[in-house]
Motif scaffolding. Sequence first.
Motif, short mmCIF file in Angstrom:
data_model
loop_
_atom_site.label_atom_id
_atom_site.label_comp_id
_atom_site.label_asym_id
_atom_site.label_seq_id
_atom_site.Cartn_x
_atom_site.Cartn_y
_atom_site.Cartn_z
N ALA A 106 0.98 -1.44 -0.23
CA ALA A 106 0.26 0.13 -0.44
C ALA A 106 0.95 1.17 0.08
O ALA A 106 0.71 1.87 -0.64
N ASN A 107 1.82 1.20 1.38
CA ASN A 107 2.88 2.81 1.19
C ASN A 107 3.18 2.54 -0.77
O ASN A 107 3.28 3.43 -0.94
N ALA A 108 3.46 1.64 -1.21
CA ALA A 108 4.44 1.28 -3.31
C ALA A 108 3.12 2.35 -3.08
O ALA A 108 4.01 3.23 -4.12
N TYR A 109 2.14 1.66 -3.17
CA TYR A 109 1.39 2.47 -4.56
C TYR A 109 0.64 3.46 -4.33
O TYR A 109 0.28 4.62 -5.40
N VAL A 110 0.06 3.72 -3.19
CA VAL A 110 -0.52 5.47 -2.94
C VAL A 110 0.99 6.19 -2.89
O VAL A 110 0.77 7.45 -2.59
N GLY A 111 2.14 6.27 -2.97
CA GLY A 111 3.38 6.84 -2.86
C GLY A 111 3.50 7.74 -1.32
O GLY A 111 4.08 8.82 -2.04
N ARG A 112 3.15 6.81 -0.32
CA ARG A 112 3.14 7.56 0.82
C ARG A 112 3.49 6.64 1.76
O ARG A 112 2.61 5.37 1.99
N GLU A 113 4.14 7.10 3.05
CA GLU A 113 4.62 6.10 4.24
C GLU A 113 3.66 6.44 4.33
O GLU A 113 3.42 7.08 6.39
N LEU A 114 2.42 5.63 4.82
CA LEU A 114 1.20 5.76 5.64
C LEU A 114 1.39 4.39 6.71
O LEU A 114 1.13 4.76 7.76
#
Length: 341
Positions: free
Chosen positions: A317-325
């Motif tokens: 998910a982090n990689a896909y949204v481009g953010r360290e959620l």
Amino acid sequence: MTSVKEFRIEAAATEDELGRGSFLFTDDYSVFDWGKMPDEIPDKGASLCSMGAYNFELLEDAGVPTHYRGVVPAGGGDPVALAEATVPPREMAIDLTQVPDLPHEGRDYDYDAYHDAAGENYLVPLEIVFRNRVPVGSSLRRRTDPADHGLNFDEWPDEAVDLDDAIVEFSTKYEEGDRYLDRAEADRIAGAASVDDLEAVAREVNRVVTERADEAGLTHEDGKIECLYFDGEIRVGDVVGTFDENRFSYEGTQISKEVIRQYHKRTQPEWVEAVKAAKEEAERRDVADWRSLCDVRPEPLDDDVVDVARDLYAAGANAYVGRELFDAPPLDSAIGAVRRL
């Protein structure tokens, strides 16, 4: 039911108006249509909610109508865009449509009654499946020949086939044992919604998700959408482009629910075979509830496998949204752990 989302209604849909509600994404998971499995995967729900919200916002930017209204902040309140969420969201606000009962006797389903009750504000009782790749073991190989899809093979090759043009298929959504449909039957089941329009929407969703996956270093192999029909317009519903609805891979390794499916095949083959046998027996008896015929139950995953699955969902998910959620290892590390299972 096999859903791993809870459903909340604020205002019910009517014959001529959409309602309002939300999905609450749980950490439950389901494989082989079993429904809720005996354990949970931490952060799975928030991972799927985040990816789904991100994709709905991409679709809206591309002019594709959806039922998405935003994510709900952790403390409650009005829905906001994903970028405004300070912690990974678990709740997604959506517009609601009507979902009438689908009467049936055994496996004979009355879609005319469904549409008589639905009018022109309803959830289309189909799943629209798109495939960018045909892997070894795909059901498509059992059901069709390459020539059916304009492919220049006499028979399916031993290796995976990457497609220049996605294959789009239709399957039932509410039947206990879902089945793929020819175009004429899909058109009848869709009601007022045109299968040509449904296919066009699915292809646009596939394009948007595939392009984003490429940007994130992932390969988008296949997926599905569900749609609602309202006021003469098709809108994308449910949730889109997550590791449960779609298959993604990273450098040849699956990064989707398929990882858990394959792990169960290797470690709980008796249960997997019992599920298959129960489905076949239900079809022979013309009964809908195949689970009542299954005398083997799934066992929980080992703790270390749960940890690997959690990191896969969160890192992906982090990689896909481009953010360290999420606090998660790099995707390379999460994939390495999957390969060691």
